[in-house]
Design an enzyme around this catalytic site. Structure first.
Site, PDB file in Angstrom:
ATOM      1  N   CYS A  80      37.696  39.812  41.598  1.00  0.00           N
ATOM      2  CA  CYS A  80      37.195  38.317  41.345  1.00  0.00           C
ATOM      3  C   CYS A  80      36.384  38.207  42.706  1.00  0.00           C
ATOM      4  CB  CYS A  80      38.220  37.538  41.128  1.00  0.00           C
ATOM      5  SG  CYS A  80      37.413  35.643  40.609  1.00  0.00           S
ATOM      6  N   HIS A 182      40.442  38.728  36.453  1.00  0.00           N
ATOM      7  CA  HIS A 182      41.562  38.933  37.176  1.00  0.00           C
ATOM      8  C   HIS A 182      42.596  39.645  36.418  1.00  0.00           C
ATOM      9  CE1 HIS A 182      41.254  35.796  40.083  1.00  0.00           C
ATOM     10  NE2 HIS A 182      40.426  35.278  39.362  1.00  0.00           N
ATOM     11  N   GLU A 184      45.594  40.635  37.044  1.00  0.00           N
ATOM     12  CA  GLU A 184      46.707  40.463  37.167  1.00  0.00           C
ATOM     13  C   GLU A 184      47.237  39.241  36.440  1.00  0.00           C
ATOM     14  OE1 GLU A 184      44.514  37.692  40.132  1.00  0.00           O
ATOM     15  OE2 GLU A 184      44.323  39.642  39.284  1.00  0.00           O
TER      16      GLU A 184
END
Length: 207
Positions: A80, A182, A184
């Site tokens: 990001c 993202h 994650e």
């Protein structure tokens, strides 16, 4: 093998670390630039405004250590805002990126009826050869939150996403790679990406 996660104060470091630990990939958060020599891979996460991210890199003493790490040939992944900081600059504000990849961020202009920031789930289309980091299933979706993007025709674009208009959602050259989304927060698709990142031979040949 040990992945270092840069904690410059701009990133979702805990979420990245938790995801790596969940998939049994050795990783450690580093708040000190002098720690980087002990890592085999490096992740630069980030959220927020480009100007603040650039300032944190400078004031925290991260610029030269991260550049040196990349120049050593070890794998680097920007996430990001961390991906945006791999470039040269952004129309979002002042400050310089790390200059590891030759791009500049531009404001997303998706067209009438579409809001900015681009927020939510979207797909990635590989450019040229397949991207071994990404899930190959047509069901693969990744989570985005951003208002600026790398132009789709960038020389370092490795994958694109369309939000009204296309932009480069994956960039890379040799051992330096960045993703605008993202991983994650992208569930099993993000797990696949991070696991593949730990297996450097899968994508080190990108050039």
């Amino acid at each position: 093998m040990m992945i270092g996660i840069v904690d410059s104060g701009i990133g979702t470091t805990a979420s990245v670390a938790n995801m790596l630990h969940h998939i049994s990939v050795p990783a450690r958060v580093s708040a000190h630039p002098t720690d980087l020599d002990g890592f085999s891979h490096l992740i630069l996460p980030g959220v927020g405004h480009f100007t603040e991210g650039a300032r944190r890199l400078s004031e925290g003493g991260w610029r030269d250590p991260v550049r040196d790490f990349a120049q050593s040939g070890r794998p680097v992944l920007g996430i990001c805002l961390g991906m945006q900081l791999l470039g040269e600059g952004s129309d979002e504000g002042e400050g310089e990126g790390l200059g590891l990849l030759p791009f500049r961020l531009e404001k997303l202009r998706p067209g009438s009826g579409m809001s900015v920031p681009h927020m939510g789930w979207n797909t990635v289309e590989a450019l040229g050869a397949d991207l071994p980091l990404l899930e190959t299933s047509e069901l693969a979706r990744y989570y985005f939150v951003h208002s600026y993007g790398v132009p789709a025709d960038s020389v370092v674009a490795r994958g694109t996403t369309t939000y009204g208009v296309p932009f480069a959602s994956v960039v890379g050259h040799k051992n330096v790679l960045g993703v605008q989304f993202h991983p994650e927060k992208s569930h099993r698709f993000g797990m696949t990406l991070l696991r593949n990142f730990s297996q450097v031979d899968a994508w080190l040949s990108l050039d």
